[in-house]
Design an enzyme around this catalytic site. Sequence first.
Site, PDB file in Angstrom:
ATOM      1  N   THR A 199       0.798  -1.515  -0.367  1.00  0.00           N
ATOM      2  CA  THR A 199      -0.336   0.080   0.312  1.00  0.00           C
ATOM      3  C   THR A 199       0.649   1.027  -0.319  1.00  0.00           C
ATOM      4  OG1 THR A 199      -1.488  -1.476   1.508  1.00  0.00           O
ATOM      5  CG2 THR A 199      -2.294   0.885   1.606  1.00  0.00           C
ATOM      6  N   ARG A 243       7.364  -3.140   2.574  1.00  0.00           N
ATOM      7  CA  ARG A 243       8.057  -2.983   4.058  1.00  0.00           C
ATOM      8  C   ARG A 243       8.271  -4.449   5.124  1.00  0.00           C
ATOM      9  NH1 ARG A 243       3.383   0.956   6.519  1.00  0.00           N
ATOM     10  NH2 ARG A 243       3.838   3.308   5.443  1.00  0.00           N
ATOM     11  N   SER A 281       6.333   3.832   8.606  1.00  0.00           N
ATOM     12  CA  SER A 281       5.174   4.379   9.011  1.00  0.00           C
ATOM     13  C   SER A 281       4.843   4.567  10.757  1.00  0.00           C
ATOM     14  CB  SER A 281       3.596   4.367   8.215  1.00  0.00           C
ATOM     15  OG  SER A 281       2.869   4.815   9.069  1.00  0.00           O
ATOM     16  N   HIS A 282       3.485   3.878  11.018  1.00  0.00           N
ATOM     17  CA  HIS A 282       3.044   3.627  12.653  1.00  0.00           C
ATOM     18  C   HIS A 282       3.523   2.181  13.259  1.00  0.00           C
ATOM     19  CE1 HIS A 282       0.898   1.979   9.264  1.00  0.00           C
ATOM     20  NE2 HIS A 282       0.004   0.683  10.210  1.00  0.00           N
ATOM     21  N   LYS A 284       9.793   3.589   0.326  1.00  0.00           N
ATOM     22  CA  LYS A 284       8.734   4.460  -0.541  1.00  0.00           C
ATOM     23  C   LYS A 284       9.811   5.533  -1.809  1.00  0.00           C
ATOM     24  CE  LYS A 284       5.452   7.208   1.187  1.00  0.00           C
ATOM     25  NZ  LYS A 284       3.960   7.968   1.298  1.00  0.00           N
ATOM     26  N   ASP A 322       1.587  10.042  13.868  1.00  0.00           N
ATOM     27  CA  ASP A 322       2.618   8.551  13.945  1.00  0.00           C
ATOM     28  C   ASP A 322       4.354   8.442  13.725  1.00  0.00           C
ATOM     29  OD1 ASP A 322       2.497   9.308  11.109  1.00  0.00           O
ATOM     30  OD2 ASP A 322       1.900   6.861   9.933  1.00  0.00           O
ATOM     31  N   ASP A 338       6.413   8.043  11.132  1.00  0.00           N
ATOM     32  CA  ASP A 338       6.458   8.973   9.890  1.00  0.00           C
ATOM     33  C   ASP A 338       5.553  10.177   9.549  1.00  0.00           C
ATOM     34  OD1 ASP A 338       4.292   7.654   8.810  1.00  0.00           O
ATOM     35  OD2 ASP A 338       4.976   8.071   6.677  1.00  0.00           O
ATOM     36  N   ASP A 352       2.090  11.411   8.950  1.00  0.00           N
ATOM     37  CA  ASP A 352       1.306  11.761   8.168  1.00  0.00           C
ATOM     38  C   ASP A 352       0.142  11.318   8.829  1.00  0.00           C
ATOM     39  OD1 ASP A 352       2.113   8.780   7.846  1.00  0.00           O
ATOM     40  OD2 ASP A 352       2.230   8.465   5.710  1.00  0.00           O
ATOM     41  N   ARG A 353      -0.239  10.606  10.427  1.00  0.00           N
ATOM     42  CA  ARG A 353      -1.151  10.470   9.932  1.00  0.00           C
ATOM     43  C   ARG A 353      -1.331  11.513  11.561  1.00  0.00           C
ATOM     44  NH1 ARG A 353      -2.514   4.199  10.413  1.00  0.00           N
ATOM     45  NH2 ARG A 353      -1.082   3.196   8.616  1.00  0.00           N
ATOM     46  N   THR A 373      -7.143   2.309  -1.548  1.00  0.00           N
ATOM     47  CA  THR A 373      -7.046   2.687  -0.040  1.00  0.00           C
ATOM     48  C   THR A 373      -4.987   2.572  -0.600  1.00  0.00           C
ATOM     49  OG1 THR A 373      -8.480   0.558   1.875  1.00  0.00           O
ATOM     50  CG2 THR A 373      -5.962   1.247   1.909  1.00  0.00           C
ATOM     51  N   GLU A 410      -8.606   9.458   4.360  1.00  0.00           N
ATOM     52  CA  GLU A 410      -8.466   7.716   4.566  1.00  0.00           C
ATOM     53  C   GLU A 410      -8.961   7.578   6.197  1.00  0.00           C
ATOM     54  OE1 GLU A 410      -5.971   4.856   2.542  1.00  0.00           O
ATOM     55  OE2 GLU A 410      -4.554   6.589   3.143  1.00  0.00           O
ATOM     56  N   GLU A 411      -9.240   6.904   6.571  1.00  0.00           N
ATOM     57  CA  GLU A 411     -10.662   6.433   7.925  1.00  0.00           C
ATOM     58  C   GLU A 411      -9.394   5.938   9.258  1.00  0.00           C
ATOM     59  OE1 GLU A 411      -9.868   2.866   8.746  1.00  0.00           O
ATOM     60  OE2 GLU A 411      -8.941   2.527   6.450  1.00  0.00           O
ATOM     61  N   SER A 412      -8.319   5.602   8.413  1.00  0.00           N
ATOM     62  CA  SER A 412      -6.915   4.824   8.589  1.00  0.00           C
ATOM     63  C   SER A 412      -6.285   6.490   9.168  1.00  0.00           C
ATOM     64  CB  SER A 412      -5.783   3.379   8.144  1.00  0.00           C
ATOM     65  OG  SER A 412      -5.766   4.865   7.447  1.00  0.00           O
ATOM     66  N   LYS A 435      -0.663  11.907   2.403  1.00  0.00           N
ATOM     67  CA  LYS A 435      -1.151  12.410   4.508  1.00  0.00           C
ATOM     68  C   LYS A 435      -0.703  13.338   5.263  1.00  0.00           C
ATOM     69  CE  LYS A 435      -1.733   7.740   5.939  1.00  0.00           C
ATOM     70  NZ  LYS A 435      -0.987   7.305   5.187  1.00  0.00           N
ATOM     71  N   ARG A 464      -8.675  -6.786   7.779  1.00  0.00           N
ATOM     72  CA  ARG A 464      -9.635  -5.346   8.243  1.00  0.00           C
ATOM     73  C   ARG A 464     -10.548  -5.046   7.805  1.00  0.00           C
ATOM     74  NH1 ARG A 464      -4.905  -3.050   9.913  1.00  0.00           N
ATOM     75  NH2 ARG A 464      -3.230  -2.043   7.705  1.00  0.00           N
TER      76      ARG A 464
HETATM   77  C1  VG1 Z   1      -2.973   1.408   5.611  1.00  0.00           C
HETATM   78  C2  VG1 Z   1      -3.925   1.998   5.819  1.00  0.00           C
HETATM   79  C3  VG1 Z   1      -4.199   3.124   4.699  1.00  0.00           C
HETATM   80  C4  VG1 Z   1      -2.778   3.913   4.191  1.00  0.00           C
HETATM   81  C5  VG1 Z   1      -1.927   3.203   4.481  1.00  0.00           C
HETATM   82  C6  VG1 Z   1      -0.272   3.274   4.787  1.00  0.00           C
HETATM   83  O1  VG1 Z   1      -2.635   0.693   4.618  1.00  0.00           O
HETATM   84  O2  VG1 Z   1      -5.654   0.976   5.714  1.00  0.00           O
HETATM   85  O3  VG1 Z   1      -4.939   4.094   4.236  1.00  0.00           O
HETATM   86  O4  VG1 Z   1      -2.695   4.983   3.538  1.00  0.00           O
HETATM   87  O5  VG1 Z   1      -1.849   2.559   6.069  1.00  0.00           O
HETATM   88  O6  VG1 Z   1      -0.420   4.938   6.015  1.00  0.00           O
HETATM   89  P1  VG1 Z   1      -3.124  -0.803   5.183  1.00  0.00           P
HETATM   90  O7  VG1 Z   1      -3.109  -1.672   3.838  1.00  0.00           O
HETATM   91  O8  VG1 Z   1      -2.636  -1.811   5.595  1.00  0.00           O
HETATM   92  O9  VG1 Z   1      -4.664  -1.007   4.789  1.00  0.00           O
HETATM   93  V1  VG1 Z   1       0.827   5.161   6.449  1.00  0.00           V
HETATM   94  O10 VG1 Z   1       0.920   5.999   7.966  1.00  0.00           O
HETATM   95  O11 VG1 Z   1       1.316   3.217   7.193  1.00  0.00           O
HETATM   96  O12 VG1 Z   1       2.217   5.286   5.470  1.00  0.00           O
HETATM   97 CO    CO Z   2       2.146   7.162   8.462  1.00  0.00          CO
END
Ligand code: VG1
Ligand code: CO
Length: 542
Positions: free
Chosen positions: A17, A21, A112-113, A125, A276, A278, A280-281, A343, A362-364, A375, A495
């Site tokens: 996504t 990773r 990220s998180h 990335k 988070d 990096d 972005d959240r 997503t 996004e909901e995340s 983001k 999910r």
């Molecule tokens: C998750 C979230 C998605 C987000 C992605 C990257 O992906 O659901 O909405 O864009 O993480 O966010 P997935 O495929 O695990 O559902 V981040 O802040 O990890 O760069």
């Molecule tokens: Co992130």
Amino acid sequence: MIVTVETTPFGDQKPGTSGLRKKVPVFAQKNYAENFIQSIFDSLEGFSGKSLVIGGDGRYYNREVIQKAIKMAAAAGFGKVMVGKGGILSTPAASNVIRKYEAFGGIVLSASHNPGGPNEDFGIKYNIGNGGPAPEKITNAIFARSKTITEYKIADCPDIELDAVGTQTVEGMTVEVIDPVADYAELMESLFDFAAIRALISGGTRVVIDSMGAVTGPYATEILERRLGAPSGSVRNAVPLPDFGGHHPDPNLVHAKELYDDVMSPDGPHFGAASDGDGDRNMIVGKGMFVTPSDSLAIIAANATVAPGYARGIAGIARSMPTSAAADKVAEKLGIGMYETPTGWKFFGNLLDAGMATVCGEESFGTGSDHVREKDGLWAVLFWLNIMAARKESVADIVRKHWAEYGRNYYSRHDYEEVDTDAANGLMAALRGKLATLPGTKIGALTVEAADDFAYHDPVDHSVSENQGIRVLFEGGSRVVFRLSGTGTSGATLRVYVERYEPDPANHGIDTQEALADLIAAADTIAEIGKRTGRSAPTVIT
Ligand code: VG1
Ligand code: CO
């Protein structure tokens, strides 16, 4: 000296996504990171003499890979690398630097998180010249290249000094170490009414930000404490640590619970936010009110014109398919476009570039706009503070009034983490097999109206992305969505996204899980979650 190193392909370098990773020990294998970086360069054209931005969230292994990436960029023929001091650049800040200095692209090092450390996660990335994550066309090419790669090129030279701002040369390529915060802080100041936010804070509204030992610490400290006058200590866990202090730098009700509890306590702050790994959240919490990310997008869109950077209004809203339809109601009222994408932020880039959407989410826990192409966690925090300052209302009042006007989309995501991969794939395959027969099925009081596997037809470049999540829509507008995560590094994560629309304000005070109970039960019946995964409850509920 530039050397050519022979290598053999790894079969598992498929970007998910948001980039590639893997666990650190995977990345630390001989040639693993080099292979992937060379595969990126081999998939691009026309960068000779141009600039590349490099930065990361400071997690374990960041510094090692940054050195490799700079030396390989020099060998590949880039004219210049811009890198954040200490190897630090938050994801939105990297996006901004790419855009502002018209770089050819950028490499963002982050998972990220996900947790960091010697046995935890790392990621690479590639972002294109608009500042956004590479679209699927490029990530597919990178993966294809990674499967056939036989050599990479790298400058054989001492490590680059990353801890002082300034300019050096590596094999004829300029390396500029930049202040990671300055450009970003300036951009935020150009978008929001800092004077009004400063007055809000000096007037007694107590604001805290939990940076969770991750990259936003220096950004939040500069903006909230230095430029907006919040007392020192308002930014918590403000020093980026390679292992994030051992925590998940994930801003949600599970991992940012301490902040949540503090804001909810009678003497606690009025407003809390977390971000988070990096940056972005974001998570937004007001006294007595947790704001779901889907509602946050809708409320930001509905109130956008209070911020100077959006005073002219917004052109359209985009949201990922699993994100609730709360923003759709706002778009309808404003008479602007509404776009539903798969997503992942890479799908918003075209809509933003074309001027079709201004804000997206996004909901995340991700929200952002056309100011960058990622983001942006702190952006969302500042937007909320700007809205509170302009409306002179609390988070809870703003949210309740929004629901009263537009209705409430009860929403929750249930994650089943580290599920057996075969079991997860089997569950999705079985669901796909049932799609045609689901409509008309009754489960308790619910009747399935439609079911499909979401496919996205990009209105700008007309590319098609299939199998982006299974949607089961019920009569009355409720729905359940199932998809597998594309960011995990071990096993599979299922999910399950659950949503119910409630127009009547008399019913807006129900506990979310209670309000969704019949849909949650229906999700288990339809997908046989318990039976197939062996789990009786989700790992994380947000
Ligand atoms: C998750 C979230 C998605 C987000 C992605 C990257 O992906 O659901 O909405 O864009 O993480 O966010 P997935 O495929 O695990 O559902 V981040 O802040 O990890 O760069
Ligand atoms: Co992130």
